[in-house]
Design a protein around this motif. Structure first.
Motif, mmCIF file in Angstrom:
data_model
loop_
_atom_site.group_PDB
_atom_site.id
_atom_site.type_symbol
_atom_site.label_atom_id
_atom_site.label_comp_id
_atom_site.label_asym_id
_atom_site.label_seq_id
_atom_site.Cartn_x
_atom_site.Cartn_y
_atom_site.Cartn_z
ATOM 1 N N LEU A 118 13.193 7.114 -6.309
ATOM 2 C CA LEU A 118 12.094 6.205 -6.605
ATOM 3 C C LEU A 118 12.583 4.769 -6.468
ATOM 4 O O LEU A 118 13.706 4.449 -6.850
ATOM 5 N N ILE A 147 8.957 -1.479 -6.945
ATOM 6 C CA ILE A 147 8.367 -2.477 -6.042
ATOM 7 C C ILE A 147 7.844 -3.685 -6.817
ATOM 8 O O ILE A 147 7.089 -4.484 -6.280
ATOM 9 N N ASN A 152 6.245 -1.009 -11.157
ATOM 10 C CA ASN A 152 5.579 -0.090 -10.233
ATOM 11 C C ASN A 152 6.628 0.566 -9.344
ATOM 12 O O ASN A 152 7.542 -0.094 -8.845
ATOM 13 N N VAL A 205 7.515 3.591 -6.229
ATOM 14 C CA VAL A 205 7.043 4.478 -5.166
ATOM 15 C C VAL A 205 8.184 5.391 -4.747
ATOM 16 O O VAL A 205 9.361 5.089 -4.979
ATOM 17 N N SER A 206 7.842 6.478 -4.118
ATOM 18 C CA SER A 206 8.836 7.421 -3.636
ATOM 19 C C SER A 206 9.487 6.872 -2.365
ATOM 20 O O SER A 206 8.813 6.580 -1.376
ATOM 21 N N ARG A 230 8.923 8.547 1.072
ATOM 22 C CA ARG A 230 7.583 8.467 1.675
ATOM 23 C C ARG A 230 7.322 7.122 2.354
ATOM 24 O O ARG A 230 6.282 6.927 2.958
ATOM 25 N N ILE A 231 8.273 6.178 2.256
ATOM 26 C CA ILE A 231 8.097 4.855 2.851
ATOM 27 C C ILE A 231 8.342 4.918 4.351
ATOM 28 O O ILE A 231 9.358 5.427 4.812
ATOM 29 N N ILE A 273 -3.426 0.333 -2.376
ATOM 30 C CA ILE A 273 -2.933 0.291 -3.750
ATOM 31 C C ILE A 273 -2.383 -1.111 -3.972
ATOM 32 O O ILE A 273 -1.400 -1.506 -3.338
ATOM 33 N N MET A 276 3.065 3.705 3.627
ATOM 34 C CA MET A 276 3.533 5.034 3.232
ATOM 35 C C MET A 276 3.167 6.067 4.300
ATOM 36 O O MET A 276 2.244 5.856 5.090
ATOM 37 N N HIS A 325 -1.333 5.505 2.918
ATOM 38 C CA HIS A 325 -1.637 4.555 1.858
ATOM 39 C C HIS A 325 -0.883 3.261 2.154
ATOM 40 O O HIS A 325 0.216 3.282 2.705
ATOM 41 N N VAL A 356 0.535 -0.099 0.161
ATOM 42 C CA VAL A 356 0.852 -0.601 -1.169
ATOM 43 C C VAL A 356 1.204 -2.078 -1.051
ATOM 44 O O VAL A 356 2.093 -2.448 -0.269
ATOM 45 N N SER A 361 2.753 -5.462 -2.730
ATOM 46 C CA SER A 361 3.729 -5.817 -3.752
ATOM 47 C C SER A 361 3.911 -7.330 -3.791
ATOM 48 O O SER A 361 3.818 -8.001 -2.759
#
Length: 89
Positions: A5, A8, A12, A14-15, A18-19, A44, A58, A62, A64, A66
């Motif tokens: 993990l 960000i 928060n 994120v995995s 998955r990036i 997100i 992602m 998705h 995201v 930041s």
């Protein structure tokens, strides 16, 4: 299965696996990607009302947002990978 993990900003997370990309939000194509994600419900916003400084794309399509610089997110990712590889040696 080892889940990594990445923070960000503002707690928060994120995995990391998955990036797909971490990019700056200034270019017109990235602004279009953000707008399309917003329209499709795939955005997100993790900026807490602050200026968007990094856009994390992602593999699930998705997007995201930041408030942390892309370099900072990337450094956190690299640091996490380096510490993980040291643990496995």
């Amino acid at each position: 299965m080892d889940i990594k993990l990445i923070n960000i900003g503002f707690g928060n997370i994120v995995s990391a696996s998955r990036i797909v990309a971490i990019v700056s939000p200034e270019s017109a194509p990235i602004k279009r990607i953000i707008q399309e994600a917003r329209e499709n419900g795939m955005l997100i916003d993790a900026t807490y009302g602050r200026r968007t400084r990094a856009v994390v794309i992602m593999d699930s399509e998705h997007i995201v947002l930041s408030a942390v610089q892309p370099e900072t997110v990337a450094n956190r990712l690299w640091a996490k990978e380096a510490s993980h590889s040291e643990e496995t040696e």
